[in-house]
Design an enzyme around this catalytic site. Sequence first.
Site, PDB file in Angstrom:
ATOM      1  N   ASP A 139       1.321  -1.492  -0.287  1.00 16.82           N
ATOM      2  CA  ASP A 139       0.136   0.208   0.079  1.00 16.82           C
ATOM      3  C   ASP A 139       0.681   1.293   0.129  1.00 16.82           C
ATOM      4  O   ASP A 139       0.973   2.520  -0.740  1.00 16.82           O
ATOM      5  CB  ASP A 139      -1.176  -0.260   1.159  1.00 16.82           C
ATOM      6  CG  ASP A 139      -0.442  -0.277   2.141  1.00 16.82           C
ATOM      7  OD1 ASP A 139       0.866  -0.187   2.484  1.00 16.82           O
ATOM      8  OD2 ASP A 139      -1.555  -0.564   3.606  1.00 16.82           O
TER       9      ASP A 139
ATOM     10  N   ASP B  12      10.902  -5.628  -4.614  1.00 15.82           N
ATOM     11  CA  ASP B  12      10.536  -4.693  -3.156  1.00 15.82           C
ATOM     12  C   ASP B  12      10.839  -5.968  -2.349  1.00 15.82           C
ATOM     13  O   ASP B  12      10.674  -6.778  -2.100  1.00 15.82           O
ATOM     14  CB  ASP B  12       9.149  -3.681  -3.079  1.00 15.82           C
ATOM     15  CG  ASP B  12       9.050  -3.579  -1.862  1.00 15.82           C
ATOM     16  OD1 ASP B  12       9.823  -3.538  -0.351  1.00 15.82           O
ATOM     17  OD2 ASP B  12       7.920  -3.781  -1.897  1.00 15.82           O
TER      18      ASP B  12
ATOM     19  N   LYS C 260      11.735  -5.686   8.692  1.00 23.83           N
ATOM     20  CA  LYS C 260      10.776  -6.856   8.229  1.00 23.83           C
ATOM     21  C   LYS C 260      12.101  -8.281   8.335  1.00 23.83           C
ATOM     22  O   LYS C 260      12.352  -8.727   9.388  1.00 23.83           O
ATOM     23  CB  LYS C 260      10.400  -7.254   6.863  1.00 23.83           C
ATOM     24  CG  LYS C 260       9.513  -6.095   6.095  1.00 23.83           C
ATOM     25  CD  LYS C 260       8.168  -5.751   7.527  1.00 23.83           C
ATOM     26  CE  LYS C 260       7.439  -4.597   6.960  1.00 23.83           C
ATOM     27  NZ  LYS C 260       7.300  -3.575   5.763  1.00 23.83           N
TER      28      LYS C 260
ATOM     29  N   HIS D 249      -7.991   2.632   7.572  1.00 23.97           N
ATOM     30  CA  HIS D 249      -8.512   2.021   8.627  1.00 23.97           C
ATOM     31  C   HIS D 249      -8.213   2.644   9.776  1.00 23.97           C
ATOM     32  O   HIS D 249      -8.300   1.540  10.665  1.00 23.97           O
ATOM     33  CB  HIS D 249      -8.024   0.524   7.734  1.00 23.97           C
ATOM     34  CG  HIS D 249      -6.483   0.753   7.468  1.00 23.97           C
ATOM     35  ND1 HIS D 249      -6.642   0.946   6.153  1.00 23.97           N
ATOM     36  CD2 HIS D 249      -5.697  -0.289   7.896  1.00 23.97           C
ATOM     37  CE1 HIS D 249      -4.908   1.379   5.876  1.00 23.97           C
ATOM     38  NE2 HIS D 249      -4.783   0.782   7.099  1.00 23.97           N
TER      39      HIS D 249
HETATM   40  C1  LIG Z   1       6.236  -2.942   4.851  1.00 21.43           C
HETATM   41  C2  LIG Z   1       6.475  -2.873   3.846  1.00 21.43           C
HETATM   42  C3  LIG Z   1       7.402  -1.718   2.956  1.00 21.43           C
HETATM   43  C4  LIG Z   1       7.064  -0.578   3.259  1.00 21.43           C
HETATM   44  O1  LIG Z   1       7.715  -0.201   5.010  1.00 21.43           O
HETATM   45  P1  LIG Z   1       8.630   0.814   5.391  1.00 21.43           P
HETATM   46  O2  LIG Z   1       9.157   0.044   6.854  1.00 21.43           O
HETATM   47  O3  LIG Z   1       6.737  -0.131   6.891  1.00 21.43           O
HETATM   48  O4  LIG Z   1       7.887   1.681   5.375  1.00 21.43           O
HETATM   49  C5  LIG Z   1       6.840  -1.794   1.980  1.00 21.43           C
HETATM   50  N1  LIG Z   1       6.788  -2.995   0.727  1.00 21.43           N
HETATM   51  C6  LIG Z   1       6.464  -4.297   1.643  1.00 21.43           C
HETATM   52  C7  LIG Z   1       6.367  -5.583   0.823  1.00 21.43           C
HETATM   53  C8  LIG Z   1       6.305  -4.295   2.943  1.00 21.43           C
HETATM   54  O5  LIG Z   1       5.730  -5.356   3.662  1.00 21.43           O
END
Ligand SMILES: *Cc1c(COP(=O)(O)O)cnc(C)c1O
Length: 482
Positions: free
Chosen positions: A124, A214, A257, A449
Amino acid sequence: MKTIIEPFRIKAVEPIHLTTKSERNSFLIKAGFNLFQIPAQNVTIDLLTDSGTAALSNEQWAALMRADESYAGAASFYRFESAVRSIFGFRHVMPVHQGRAAERLLFQQMVRPGQIVPSNTHFDTTRANIECLGANALDLPCQAWRESDSNEHFAGNIDIEGLKQLLDSTDSGAVPMALLTVTNNACAGQPVSMQNIRETSKLLRRRQIPFFIDAARFAENAFLIQQREAAYADRSISSIVSEMFSYVDGCLMSCKKDGIANIGGFIAVNDDALADRIKEEMIVTEGFPTYGGLSGRELETIAVGLGEAIQEDYLRYRQAAAQFLHFGLRKIGVPVVCPPSLHAIYVDAAAMFPHIPASQLPGQALACELYREAGIRSCEIGTAMFGKTDHETGEQICAPKELVRLALPRRVYTQSHYEYVIEAFKNITKRRHLVQGLRFKAQAQKLRHFTAVFEPIESEIVSIFCQLDVEKYLTADLAYEI
Ligand SMILES: *Cc1c(COP(=O)(O)O)cnc(C)c1O
């Protein structure tokens, strides 16, 4: 041994504050039935997100002490740069405060108004950053995902045919870049195959279109390639990762992540001129290019965390934890998205509550019920998040699926915590016909949300039950056992 254990011992603990059901009931009302508005102190098991919620290792804590907080050229930056280079293989590494900053900086250099950026599915914030520039973020999820084909092992793939058609039907220059999200977060964390990355790269390189990944969950994706793509069964995770990134021109990463860090991100590219332009721009908003909005301590955490994220015993445990929860829920009849990904379990709330139409937000209803029942915080990924209200008629334009995500923070919860979650579902399942839908009472224009206020829609049967002693009736096990 067949039992897969948590490959760590616990050295520091954080107490969980326990609450009663009647306390949680009043917290829910106070929060307008929006779990983002509940103080974390009042949450027992927090599965809202796997982003920035990881537990640090002893090596990460040790690295924090070694951190160099110099403004320019800190030793911590060079350790960070070398960790990223050795895993991903790109020449230029630019730290940023989190993934969305990387998105903004990269797209600003690459994308012009009216252009189209295709992806397997944009996350998003990725979509929002492309749309902010007046460009179009185009999702091309593969057919298996669109048809909910649970036998497909790589349902996160991009639709190669769709991409080809797009490239053949547009002028050169219409598509400034393409982006693959691995794993595909918006498609229930399903992985992307090496073959799909390779084919996408071939298509794009033939037309000289820059191709990025990404990389938020690159390690989990690499692990699933090792497991599910025959040619990679004997390859190490790090060699799979090297190959994945050899097909692209650069990557964006949210280190919250698979960086196993609480904050941070980076952009990594090979193109010298592009790196120079990004560095020039990042000074304005993120900071000097050797820290990019992060402290030395955070750079150190990420440098160590990236290495830990590609350890096979860690990834095997992560998968075992996800599978424990997934199969535990399936066994008691909870409809879950198959096959399970590593970072979250997705429950199909529309299937669980067939009596609640999508316009009455079954996902939000389930999320509230989980909180009320056991203090579990999850996240609705359905109409509350992705739908829209038609302001003339007041009608809900619904999302394609009504899911609830149980995200799994890295190294935080143990098997007994997940047993507790399964028990909560068991209790809700017993009285699922009594669960009420919700409606919006107030909502913001963008990303509604996070701040929306909801209210329950009381159906007649439910209000009759509510006037009675519900608990007594429920323990009598009415006809609600599945
Ligand atoms: C979390 C996420 C982002 C954005 O990263 P933030 O550190 O929350 O700004 C972009 N792409 C994916 C696939 C993500 O899971």
